[in-house]
Design a protein around this motif. Structure first.
Motif, PDB file in Angstrom:
ATOM      1  N   GLY A  94      59.063   4.795  66.523  1.00 12.38           N
ATOM      2  CA  GLY A  94      57.671   4.881  66.964  1.00 12.38           C
ATOM      3  C   GLY A  94      56.718   5.093  65.802  1.00 12.38           C
ATOM      4  O   GLY A  94      55.654   4.467  65.724  1.00 12.38           O
ATOM      5  N   PHE A  95      57.072   5.976  64.873  1.00 11.25           N
ATOM      6  CA  PHE A  95      56.243   6.181  63.675  1.00 11.25           C
ATOM      7  C   PHE A  95      56.213   4.915  62.809  1.00 11.25           C
ATOM      8  O   PHE A  95      55.152   4.524  62.299  1.00 11.25           O
ATOM      9  N   PHE A  96      57.367   4.297  62.614  1.00 10.74           N
ATOM     10  CA  PHE A  96      57.444   3.095  61.795  1.00 10.74           C
ATOM     11  C   PHE A  96      56.551   2.002  62.377  1.00 10.74           C
ATOM     12  O   PHE A  96      55.741   1.395  61.655  1.00 10.74           O
ATOM     13  N   TYR A  97      56.676   1.753  63.685  1.00  5.26           N
ATOM     14  CA  TYR A  97      55.846   0.748  64.334  1.00  5.26           C
ATOM     15  C   TYR A  97      54.387   1.185  64.396  1.00  5.26           C
ATOM     16  O   TYR A  97      53.461   0.390  64.180  1.00  5.26           O
ATOM     17  N   GLY A  98      54.145   2.470  64.710  1.00  6.63           N
ATOM     18  CA  GLY A  98      52.779   2.958  64.860  1.00  6.63           C
ATOM     19  C   GLY A  98      51.959   2.803  63.591  1.00  6.63           C
ATOM     20  O   GLY A  98      50.779   2.424  63.634  1.00  6.63           O
ATOM     21  N   LEU A 100      48.688   5.287  69.238  1.00  5.84           N
ATOM     22  CA  LEU A 100      49.301   6.090  70.292  1.00  5.84           C
ATOM     23  C   LEU A 100      50.080   5.230  71.277  1.00  5.84           C
ATOM     24  O   LEU A 100      51.185   5.591  71.704  1.00  5.84           O
ATOM     25  N   ALA A 101      49.503   4.102  71.653  1.00 11.30           N
ATOM     26  CA  ALA A 101      50.174   3.217  72.598  1.00 11.30           C
ATOM     27  C   ALA A 101      51.489   2.712  72.032  1.00 11.30           C
ATOM     28  O   ALA A 101      52.495   2.596  72.754  1.00 11.30           O
ATOM     29  N   THR A 102      51.497   2.433  70.734  1.00 10.05           N
ATOM     30  CA  THR A 102      52.709   1.923  70.102  1.00 10.05           C
ATOM     31  C   THR A 102      53.783   2.998  70.030  1.00 10.05           C
ATOM     32  O   THR A 102      54.960   2.743  70.337  1.00 10.05           O
ATOM     33  N   ILE A 103      53.402   4.210  69.633  1.00 11.89           N
ATOM     34  CA  ILE A 103      54.368   5.307  69.598  1.00 11.89           C
ATOM     35  C   ILE A 103      54.874   5.608  71.001  1.00 11.89           C
ATOM     36  O   ILE A 103      56.067   5.855  71.218  1.00 11.89           O
ATOM     37  N   MET A 104      53.980   5.560  71.979  1.00 13.44           N
ATOM     38  CA  MET A 104      54.356   5.866  73.357  1.00 13.44           C
ATOM     39  C   MET A 104      55.388   4.878  73.890  1.00 13.44           C
ATOM     40  O   MET A 104      56.294   5.254  74.641  1.00 13.44           O
ATOM     41  N   GLN A 105      55.269   3.613  73.508  1.00 14.36           N
ATOM     42  CA  GLN A 105      56.229   2.626  74.001  1.00 14.36           C
ATOM     43  C   GLN A 105      57.646   2.961  73.556  1.00 14.36           C
ATOM     44  O   GLN A 105      58.597   2.750  74.299  1.00 14.36           O
ATOM     45  N   SER A 106      57.799   3.486  72.352  1.00 10.05           N
ATOM     46  CA  SER A 106      59.124   3.920  71.916  1.00 10.05           C
ATOM     47  C   SER A 106      59.526   5.223  72.599  1.00 10.05           C
ATOM     48  O   SER A 106      60.647   5.351  73.107  1.00 10.05           O
ATOM     49  N   PHE A 107      58.614   6.174  72.632  1.00  6.52           N
ATOM     50  CA  PHE A 107      58.957   7.506  73.135  1.00  6.52           C
ATOM     51  C   PHE A 107      59.324   7.481  74.617  1.00  6.52           C
ATOM     52  O   PHE A 107      60.307   8.096  75.035  1.00  6.52           O
ATOM     53  N   ILE A 108      58.557   6.760  75.420  1.00  7.38           N
ATOM     54  CA  ILE A 108      58.796   6.766  76.866  1.00  7.38           C
ATOM     55  C   ILE A 108      60.055   5.995  77.233  1.00  7.38           C
ATOM     56  O   ILE A 108      60.638   6.218  78.303  1.00  7.38           O
ATOM     57  N   THR A 109      60.492   5.107  76.349  1.00  3.80           N
ATOM     58  CA  THR A 109      61.743   4.395  76.597  1.00  3.80           C
ATOM     59  C   THR A 109      62.894   5.383  76.750  1.00  3.80           C
ATOM     60  O   THR A 109      63.838   5.141  77.522  1.00  3.80           O
ATOM     61  N   THR A 110      62.813   6.504  76.039  1.00  2.00           N
ATOM     62  CA  THR A 110      63.836   7.538  76.168  1.00  2.00           C
ATOM     63  C   THR A 110      63.966   7.989  77.621  1.00  2.00           C
ATOM     64  O   THR A 110      65.078   8.113  78.146  1.00  2.00           O
TER      65      THR A 110
END
Length: 466
Positions: free
Chosen positions: A26-30, A39-49
């Motif tokens: 998420g940080f790498f992509y964000g 935030l939207a980009t980090i969220m897409q990784s985080f919420i996948t969890t």
């Protein structure tokens, strides 16, 4: 069957490291996106969890690693809701005698609880769909994205994981069930070059085709907004990848030591070679390039990490750095809006890694007699890798394309142009990543309106801002 405390300790650690990779992604992509979409980009990784972990425990693990239903295509529901997945070692068709010795079937891992093996594999299932998000960054609706993640995990990742990772999968290097004999393919995918990176890479191609280009792509600057965040994310990924690859040995073994070392040196070589290539052809040694290159090396060595010697891992990483750099430059030249280069890094890197495993595999590393590559005089593993790339790539692309098309027709998968211009942080989540953002509009009290930027800004006049 007794547990091995050393192996248990290592696999607990490896599982945590792999989970940490997803927020690192998420940080790498964000950092690579514009600041209005961080935030939207980090969220897409985080919420996948959250989405994938629940599905995996309920049904995904059973279908991926349950007893094969014939021809190595899919597991069954024996482990539905984690039934019989507990503190003892376990696996498909496992039974124990009165003394606790294995009577039938085969266990996963080396003296570790079945529940721990399930958890370790869950972390792989989580990060794989998160990788795809880089292909459609800055333009996806959040609701349809959640549905896509759930469906893709069950319909694409789960069966592919069974093909490659399960003992009796048709692409697996192992066969344990006399009633479902090995069909002759032994793809050497130690930690997910085929099942994760090739899979995600071809899904990313389908996503770019369906989503289309970002507004203003090729006409206005879309530079990374925070390169320090990119490097931080790459560093987290690199550390987590030690668990990803060395943990795939199933315990604290000599093979794990090879995987650990190979992970370090392949990433180092790729980061260095990408930097040198960007310096040569771009005029400056790119910091983003060094970070992306290290990730490319990690991707490429993933299938090979437990099968090759360190010197060969350096070659695999070095070639990946140059090859993936070239793929990213080609993507930019042809105007293919793979926002964060999922195809160039994970797709191309994963394919090269799978083929390189078929070239450099050495049975002295794994102890598996048939785990030998072309350099050892064996061509079979190379052709198995080619078949794996072709089948997994085609399956992933086709199913991903169909899923996204269906969601687009029924719900719409892309935000409007006005919402895209405002940024997904505001329009999808009602929050800002930075209060000092000079390029957006103030976030006032109340809901974020899906209106044109000028109208939206006007509606906020007179409102106090937090």
């Amino acid at each position: 069957m007794e547990l091995d405390s050393g192996n248990v300790a290592w696999m607990l650690t490896a599982s945590a490291l792999v989970l940490f990779m997803t927020p690192g992604l998420g940080f790498f992509y964000g950092g690579l996106t514009r600041n209005k979409n961080v935030l939207a980009t980090i969220m897409q990784s985080f919420i996948t969890t959250g989405v994938v972990a629940i599905l995996w425990c309920v049904v995904g693990y059973s279908l991926a690693f349950g007893p094969d239903q014939g021809r190595g295509i899919i597991g069954n529901f024996d482990f539905f809701g984690l039934k019989d997945v507990g503190a003892l070692p376990g696996g498909p068709n496992v039974s124990f005698d009165a003394e606790g010795n294995l009577a039938s079937g085969s266990v996963y891992g080396l003296g570790i609880p079945h529940l721990l093996f399930m958890s370790f594999q869950m972390m792989f299932a989580i990060i794989t769909p998160a990788l795809i998000t880089g292909a459609f960054a800055e333009r996806a609706k959040f609701g349809p994205f959640l549905i896509f993640t759930a469906l893709w995990s069950l319909l694409v990742y789960v069966p592919v994981a069974h093909w490659v990772f399960a003992y009796d999968g048709w692409l697996s290097a192992f066969s344990t069930n006399a009633d479902a004999p090995d069909i002759g393919l032994n793809s050497l995918d130690f930690a997910g070059g085929l099942a994760i990176h090739v899979n995600a890479g071809f899904a990313a191609i389908a996503a770019v085709v369906v989503f289309g280009k970002r507004k203003g792509y090729g006409k206005e600057p879309m530079e990374p907004h925070d390169i320090t965040m990119v490097v931080l994310g790459a560093a987290i990924l690199w550390v987590g990848w030690f668990g990803f690859n060395a943990g795939s040995a199933g315990g604290a073994t000599a093979q794990a030591a090879y995987a650990f070392t190979n992970t370090a040196v392949a990433a180092a070589a790729a980061g260095l070679l990408w930097t040198l290539a960007s310096w040569q052809f771009g005029g400056k040694p790119s910091v983003v390039g060094a970070a992306a290159g290290a990730v490319a090396g990690l991707v490429a060595v993933t299938p090979a990490s437990g099968y090759v010697m360190p010197m060969e891992a350096i070659i695999i990483g070095g070639v990946a750095g140059v090859l993936c750099y070239g793929a990213v430059r080609l993507r930019a030249k042809i105007g293919f809006d793979d926002s964060l280069d999922v195809v160039g890094v994970h797709g191309v890197g994963g394919m090269w890694g799978a083929l390189a495993t078929g070239i450099f595999a050495n049975s002295a590393v794994s102890g598996i007699p048939y785990a030998e590559g072309i350099m050892q005089g064996e061509w079979g593993r190379f052709t198995d890798a080619l078949i794996g790339i072709g089948v997994i790539g085609a399956y992933s692309f086709i199913v991903t394309f169909i899923l996204l098309k269906l969601l687009d027709v029924t719900m719409g998968i892309r935000v409007s142009e006005d919402e895209e211009e405002l940024g997904l942080d505001l329009t999808q989540h009602g929050e800002r990543g930075y209060t000092t953002d000079e390029s957006g509009v103030p976030l006032g009290v109340g809901n974020v309106l899906p209106a044109p930027p000028a109208m939206y800004a006007a509606s906020l006049k007179g409102q106090s801002t937090p």
